[in-house]
Write a protein that holds these residues in place. Structure first.
Motif, PDB file in Angstrom:
ATOM      1  N   LEU A   1      26.686   3.689  -7.277  1.00 45.24           N
ATOM      2  CA  LEU A   1      25.295   4.329  -6.800  1.00 45.24           C
ATOM      3  C   LEU A   1      25.397   5.819  -7.156  1.00 45.24           C
ATOM      4  N   ARG A   2      26.509   6.362  -7.440  1.00 41.94           N
ATOM      5  CA  ARG A   2      26.872   7.902  -7.209  1.00 41.94           C
ATOM      6  C   ARG A   2      25.924   8.625  -8.349  1.00 41.94           C
ATOM      7  N   LEU A   3      25.407   7.988  -9.542  1.00 41.25           N
ATOM      8  CA  LEU A   3      24.855   8.398 -10.536  1.00 41.25           C
ATOM      9  C   LEU A   3      23.385   8.524 -10.305  1.00 41.25           C
ATOM     10  N   ASN A   4      22.896   7.905  -8.905  1.00 46.11           N
ATOM     11  CA  ASN A   4      21.392   7.921  -8.934  1.00 46.11           C
ATOM     12  C   ASN A   4      21.338   9.038  -7.822  1.00 46.11           C
ATOM     13  N   LYS A   5      20.441  10.131  -8.325  1.00 51.44           N
ATOM     14  CA  LYS A   5      20.151  11.052  -7.541  1.00 51.44           C
ATOM     15  C   LYS A   5      19.531  10.714  -6.262  1.00 51.44           C
ATOM     16  N   TYR A   6      18.349  10.016  -6.481  1.00 50.24           N
ATOM     17  CA  TYR A   6      17.440   9.917  -5.200  1.00 50.24           C
ATOM     18  C   TYR A   6      17.554   8.328  -5.007  1.00 50.24           C
ATOM     19  N   VAL A   7      18.272   7.852  -3.688  1.00 49.30           N
ATOM     20  CA  VAL A   7      17.874   6.343  -3.176  1.00 49.30           C
ATOM     21  C   VAL A   7      17.383   6.607  -1.945  1.00 49.30           C
ATOM     22  N   PRO A   8      16.010   5.976  -1.937  1.00 52.00           N
ATOM     23  CA  PRO A   8      15.188   5.793  -0.449  1.00 52.00           C
ATOM     24  C   PRO A   8      15.992   5.178   0.543  1.00 52.00           C
ATOM     25  N   SER A   9      15.963   5.765   1.511  1.00 53.03           N
ATOM     26  CA  SER A   9      16.476   5.152   2.723  1.00 53.03           C
ATOM     27  C   SER A   9      15.373   3.955   3.283  1.00 53.03           C
ATOM     28  N   CYS A  10      14.276   4.014   2.902  1.00 57.03           N
ATOM     29  CA  CYS A  10      13.579   2.945   3.562  1.00 57.03           C
ATOM     30  C   CYS A  10      12.915   2.051   2.397  1.00 57.03           C
ATOM     31  N   ILE A  11      12.577   0.790   2.772  1.00 56.78           N
ATOM     32  CA  ILE A  11      12.141  -0.138   2.031  1.00 56.78           C
ATOM     33  C   ILE A  11      10.947  -0.814   2.720  1.00 56.78           C
ATOM     34  N   GLN A  12       9.906  -0.923   1.848  1.00 59.87           N
ATOM     35  CA  GLN A  12       8.830  -1.807   2.551  1.00 59.87           C
ATOM     36  C   GLN A  12       8.974  -3.349   2.412  1.00 59.87           C
ATOM     37  N   PRO A  13       8.823  -4.062   3.546  1.00 63.98           N
ATOM     38  CA  PRO A  13       8.943  -5.710   3.664  1.00 63.98           C
ATOM     39  C   PRO A  13       7.386  -6.258   3.083  1.00 63.98           C
ATOM     40  N   LEU A  14       7.643  -7.000   1.993  1.00 60.22           N
ATOM     41  CA  LEU A  14       6.394  -7.706   1.740  1.00 60.22           C
ATOM     42  C   LEU A  14       6.307  -9.237   2.286  1.00 60.22           C
ATOM     43  N   GLU A  15       5.278  -9.389   3.064  1.00 58.30           N
ATOM     44  CA  GLU A  15       4.854 -10.664   3.635  1.00 58.30           C
ATOM     45  C   GLU A  15       4.737 -11.795   2.834  1.00 58.30           C
ATOM     46  N   VAL A  16       5.610 -12.793   2.979  1.00 60.13           N
ATOM     47  CA  VAL A  16       5.405 -14.166   2.169  1.00 60.13           C
ATOM     48  C   VAL A  16       5.160 -15.347   3.515  1.00 60.13           C
TER      49      VAL A  16
ATOM     50  N   LYS B   1      17.269  15.668  12.825  1.00 56.95           N
ATOM     51  CA  LYS B   1      18.291  15.541  11.765  1.00 56.95           C
ATOM     52  C   LYS B   1      18.748  14.458  11.399  1.00 56.95           C
ATOM     53  N   SER B   2      18.214  13.050  12.433  1.00 62.18           N
ATOM     54  CA  SER B   2      18.768  11.876  12.365  1.00 62.18           C
ATOM     55  C   SER B   2      18.348  10.977  11.184  1.00 62.18           C
ATOM     56  N   PHE B   3      17.016  11.384  10.590  1.00 59.10           N
ATOM     57  CA  PHE B   3      16.448  10.586   9.685  1.00 59.10           C
ATOM     58  C   PHE B   3      16.286  11.497   8.408  1.00 59.10           C
ATOM     59  N   GLN B   4      16.585  10.995   7.191  1.00 58.39           N
ATOM     60  CA  GLN B   4      16.479  11.503   5.787  1.00 58.39           C
ATOM     61  C   GLN B   4      15.575  10.425   5.272  1.00 58.39           C
ATOM     62  N   PRO B   5      14.398  10.968   4.258  1.00 58.35           N
ATOM     63  CA  PRO B   5      13.847   9.807   3.425  1.00 58.35           C
ATOM     64  C   PRO B   5      14.827   9.200   2.336  1.00 58.35           C
ATOM     65  N   PHE B   6      15.635   9.980   1.940  1.00 61.23           N
ATOM     66  CA  PHE B   6      16.724   9.751   0.880  1.00 61.23           C
ATOM     67  C   PHE B   6      18.253   9.636   1.377  1.00 61.23           C
ATOM     68  N   LEU B   7      19.059   8.771   0.976  1.00 61.33           N
ATOM     69  CA  LEU B   7      20.333   8.514   1.277  1.00 61.33           C
ATOM     70  C   LEU B   7      21.160   9.614   0.445  1.00 61.33           C
ATOM     71  N   LEU B   8      21.867  10.401   1.186  1.00 56.91           N
ATOM     72  CA  LEU B   8      22.623  11.328   0.373  1.00 56.91           C
ATOM     73  C   LEU B   8      23.715  10.801  -0.333  1.00 56.91           C
ATOM     74  N   PRO B   9      24.259  11.710  -1.360  1.00 57.01           N
ATOM     75  CA  PRO B   9      25.534  11.040  -2.100  1.00 57.01           C
ATOM     76  C   PRO B   9      26.752  10.774  -1.381  1.00 57.01           C
ATOM     77  N   LYS B  10      27.019  11.372  -0.087  1.00 57.90           N
ATOM     78  CA  LYS B  10      27.909  10.905   0.759  1.00 57.90           C
ATOM     79  C   LYS B  10      27.841   9.544   1.554  1.00 57.90           C
TER      80      LYS B  10
END
Length: 992
Positions: A623-638, A948-957
């Motif tokens: 995943l290192r080449l991906n600059k922005y990876v969201p830290s959240c994901i929306q669940p889709l009801e089924v 600082k405990s939440f970021q919308p995107f996962l950092l490279p580290k």
């Protein structure tokens, strides 16, 4: 009972029509009659003051005379031969709000020569005569102001609007129109349709006939001859009332009440024609006459032959004259005296628009409540709401419009309308159901002293109704075969220019074609691109001067450079895979029998359908080449259902525990068999696969039955309310999904509507499902219009529905699949009245103000049971009205000052007592914000620092480590702003 219901509906309709007539019909009261008489007397006095034999020259209006190309225009002034009132006032059929009286002034023979019908001499002298009258009127203390206008948008035939100095409250804005007539000025034979009377208008040695020019003069010669109309209307109350109703109907429809189609006088002529042919009689009620007239307009074959009054006395028309009229004009309504076409301005396209509108109105009368009264007589249909695509051409300063002259046989603006219509009709072909090209070039303040070159300030307007979305969004048009070396192929290449190319198709054929490559989500731009190409190519217009109301709101739906709806294919593919896997699970006591998606993303109505998430796959690469990876994901009801069994426990709590157990087993089986990551809670299971998070819920139908049986048991209600909610969600999702498949543009309109609701901070009181139903109503009940076929048109109709619907006295019933019976509708109305009665007794404005009923929710409990409240609905209506007005305005004119397209989604914050601004970088999806949050006014009370405990995107580290560890960092259904609002509401309740 059915007969009684029909009779009651007729009584209701007739009552409403009666009230309409009282409101719009201007009766000849003593005050109004005195105002008219005094104004006319003042005008006559002014004219009497003009000295006889005063020499009038071209210097009075030199630019006008120059621009129409007239010569020999000087004359000695003579008094008018006749001054009399005509028009609607003379037959007692004036209709508000356009309150004016026609004053006919017969031009004297002494001012004209025998051959003044040639070369625009008559038009020039007509104008100069009015200029002199205007000069004397402006010097009178009895006259307020005097303005120039035109006759039926014809600049070569100006007229005067005279406003009296005295004002009468009952007729605000009243004025007198001074219209010159030319009775017996010229020989009729010199103005027949085959003659050329503009001698500089020729091609080579052949003189072209000038039927429009000749008719323009004939119109003034026959202007006073309205006895055939007057004798029909005077003494016949019902036909006058029918005329008033038809005027109201036509004026509400911009597409037909226009210079190349219909006007009040032509309506009266059509009624007089029907009376002369005994198609209407004085035994009919006014509304019956209206229906017969509309049916005649919509369906009669007489239009193809022409409308000719029965022969009376000496009046007759020869076969040769009929042939001349037929060859000269697409539409004919012949004057009873013969030889003059009263509808010489009406175009073929104008008649088509009129017939379509009449046919649609008849459907309204047949299918809508109260005989379609609201739709037919109360709903204004402007271009913005009627047409799917609205385009403006800015032609100011474009000399090519009048390079051959302002006035040829027809005026240059009318010829340009025809040219534009021809180009678009050829380019769009079967994509367009109808095309309207209108240049209301004389709408602006104008004076004959300015000449005709200034009449290009108003833009030319194009309205396009598409035939079907499939055709409109088509990306390839196939032309003639490559083998054809004839003029057809050459013409194709000449018309399309660089867009024409040879292509080989799947069937082996090689043909000329045009290709409009585009992504699936941007197919709505294909038609715009075609228009821009052909208009730019054939009219040499730059893109800046071709303004289409097509994609201006797309910015509100885009995520980055594209529309996330483009990921819907992968989402549906992922769901299909999940569904198959669920059905294949073998180690469950009960097999999965059905799987149904509930989330709005599956039915294309989610503002931001989720994009595939890299961490939600079974396997993923680095995943290192991906600059922005969201830290959240929306669940889709089924929602899933299990096969039937009699072994379910009877205890309510045990049922819920059993369902939880099943969900845990399903998750374990998916994880064990396919390596799918699952996380479980007490109520549901989230499944991460194929880039998405699916939240599984089980519907147990016995829970619904127990809920109905144990209505008084609060514990049962709490336990099984989840089943009821699931069931209602499933019903709603299924119906909306079906509607989306019937109307593919529906989903995009819903997304715009939801975006608007949330942008103006109404999301808490107007649920997403309620918005979907409101937009569904627009598509299911489009009358008096067709079904929307563009996103902006559909969005405007949503705003107008929200702002104009009678929420206080009417439930809004959404019947998507025509499931509701008359008894169901009665039940809905009874429920509505019961709720309103309760609100009246309580006197509370905090109770729900909107009543949305469906087949699965006849009491409006699911989505509008508690909100919006009456006060919230009032604000919603006000915001919708403001937005609808702005959207309509932007369709017709340039963006001016602060009023721009983005204002539709920018809400004023100065109406609130307190404003809390959140840190943008702590929102789960910061890229979805349209504008930065700003609070310019007010006093700053406190400033907080974000955690600082939440970021919308996962950092490279954060993207280092094993897949399982990385997936644990993914936050499912986490939204700090939602939790903050929840805590804030709880704290507020404690304070209260």
């Amino acid at each position: 009972m059915e007969g009684l219901g029909s009779h009651a509906m007729m009584d209701s309709t007739e009552l409403k029509v009666s009230e309409l007539l009282k409101e719009v019909h201007l009766y000849h009261s003593s005050h109004f009659s005195s105002l008219v008489d005094n104004t006319v007397s003042a005008i006559k006095s002014c004219i009497d003051e003009i000295p006889v034999d005063f020499k009038v020259t071209a210097d009075v209006a030199p630019k006008f005379v120059r621009d129409i190309g007239a010569d020999k225009v000087d004359f000695m002034f003579k008094k008018p031969s006749l001054i009399e009132i005509g028009g609607s006032y003379s037959i007692q059929s004036l209709v508000r709000p356009e309150l004016n009286v026609d004053l006919i002034i017969r031009l004297p023979k002494g001012c004209f020569h025998e051959k003044d019908y040639l070369n625009y001499r008559y038009h020039a002298k007509r104008c100069l005569y009015l200029c002199l009258i205007k000069k004397y009127l402006e010097a009178s203390p009895s006259i307020g102001k005097v303005e120039w206008s035109t006759f039926q948008n014809e600049a070569r035939k100006p007229l005067l609007h005279v406003y009296p100095a005295a004002k009468v409250a009952e007729v605000p804005g009243f004025f007198v129109r001074i219209i010159p007539s030319a009775t017996s000025l010229f020989s009729l034979s010199k103005l027949n349709m085959k003659r050329n009377n503009i001698h500089n208008l020729n091609h080579g040695t052949t003189l072209q006939a000038t039927p429009k020019y000749n008719s323009s003069i004939l119109e003034d010669m026959f202007l006073e001859d309205t006895e055939f109309v007057n004798k029909t209307f005077l003494g016949w109350k019902e036909i006058r009332e029918a005329l008033i109703q038809l005027k109201v109907w036509a004026r509400h429809r911009s597409s037909v009440y226009v210079h190349d189609c219909l006007n009040g006088f032509l309506i009266s002529v059509i009624l007089a024609y029907l009376a002369s042919r005994q198609q209407i009689s004085n035994s009919m009620k006014a509304i019956e006459i209206v229906r017969v007239t509309l049916n005649f307009i919509a369906t009669s074959e007489s239009w193809s032959r022409g409308l000719y009054f029965p022969k009376t006395g000496l009046s007759s028309i020869t076969k040769e004259e009929k042939i001349q009229l037929k060859e000269s004009f697409p539409v004919i309504i012949c004057h009873p005296s013969g030889g003059f076409n009263l509808a010489f301005r009406m175009s073929r396209n104008g008649l088509n628009q009129l017939q379509d509108e009449a046919a649609l109105t008849l459907k309204c009368m047949e299918k809508c409540r109260d005989g379609g009264f609201e739709e037919v007589f109360m709903t204004k249909i402007d271009y913005a709401v009627k047409y799917d695509y609205c385009i403006r051409l800015n032609l100011k300063g474009k000399k090519e419009v009048y390079v051959s002259g302002f006035c040829l046989d027809d005026e240059c603006w009318r010829l340009y309308e025809e040219k534009v219509h021809g180009i678009l009709a050829k380019a769009l072909n079967d994509r367009a159901k109808s095309i309207q090209v209108t240049w209301r070039n004389t709408q602006c303040q104008w004076s004959v002293n300015d000449g005709l070159s200034v009449l290009d300030k108003e833009p030319l307007f194009i309205g396009i109704s598409v035939s079907t979305l499939e055709k409109a969004f088509r990306i390839v048009d196939i032309g003639p075969n490559a083998e054809s070396k004839d003029e057809q192929a050459l013409e194709f290449r000449k018309f399309w220019g660089e867009k024409a190319e040879l292509r080989r198709f799947k069937d082996g054929r090689i043909a000329e074609s045009t290709v409009w490559e585009s992504e699936q989500w941007s197919r709505h731009l294909v038609l715009k691109r075609i228009v821009e190409h052909v208009i730019g190519r054939h009219l040499s217009l730059s893109m800046e001067n071709i303004i289409g109301a097509v994609d201006q709101l797309d910015f509100s739906l885009l995520h980055g450079a594209g529309d996330p709806v483009s990921y819907s294919g992968s989402l549906l593919g992922a769901f299909d895979l999940l569904s198959k896997r669920l059905r294949l699970i073998e180690d469950l006591p009960l097999k999965v029998s059905s799987v149904q998606p509930l989330d709005s993303a599956f039915r294309f109505t989610s503002v931001f359908p989720p994009e595939p998430h890299l961490l939600a796959n079974e396997k993923f690469e680095s995943l290192r080449l991906n600059k922005y990876v969201p830290s959240c994901i929306q669940p889709l009801e089924v929602m899933i259902q299990l096969e039937g069994s009699g072994n379910w426990p009877m205890d309510e709590i045990a049922i819920e525990k059993t369902k939880s157990s099943f969900l845990i087993q399903i998750g374990e089986s998916l994880q064990k068999t396919w390596g799918v990551t699952c996380t479980a809670t007490e109520n549901d299971v989230d499944v991460l696969m194929a880039g998405y998070a699916f939240r599984l819920k089980i519907l147990h139908e016995r829970g619904l039955n127990l809920l109905n049986k144990e209505a008084g048991n609060d514990q049962a209600k709490r336990v099984h309310s989840t089943d009821k909610k699931l069931f209602i969600h499933s019903q709603h999702a299924s119906m909306i999904n079906g509607l989306q498949s019937r109307h593919p543009i529906y989903g995009t309109v819903v997304r715009l509507a939801k975006r608007w609701v949330s942008s103006h901070l109404f999301s808490a009181c107007l649920l997403e499902e309620a918005v979907e139903l409101l937009v569904a109503y627009v598509f299911l009940n489009p009358f008096p219009l067709g079904v929307p076929c563009s996103r902006i048109n559909g969005f405007l109709r949503f705003l107008r529905l929200l702002s104009q619907y009678d929420w206080t006295y009417s439930p809004l019933i959404v019947d998507i699949n025509n499931d509701l019976s008359p008894s169901d509708e009665k039940e809905i109305n009874d429920n509505f009245l019961l709720r309103r009665k309760g609100q009246g007794e309580n006197g509370k404005s905090t109770e729900a103000g909107m009543f949305l009923a469906t087949v699965y929710d006849k009491a409006s409990e699911s989505w509008t049971g508690l909100s919006p409240s009456v006060l919230e609905l009032k604000r919603l209506v006000a915001y919708a009205r403001s937005s609808a007005n702005l959207l309509t305005k932007l369709t017709f004119q340039e963006e001016i000052g602060p009023y721009r397209w983005e204002c539709l989604f920018r809400t004023p914050l100065n109406n609130y007592d307190a404003i809390i601004l959140l840190h943008k970088d702590k929102l789960p999806y910061p890229q979805r914000l349209l504008f930065p949050s700003e609070a310019d006014n007010g006093k700053l009370i406190a400033r907080g620092h974000a955690s600082k405990s939440f970021q919308p995107f996962l950092l490279p580290k954060d993207l280092k480590g094993k897949p399982a560890a990385l997936k644990n960092k993914l936050l499912i259904d986490f939204d700090p702003s939602r939790f903050f609002v929840r805590d804030l509401e709880a704290s507020t309740l404690k304070i209260i």
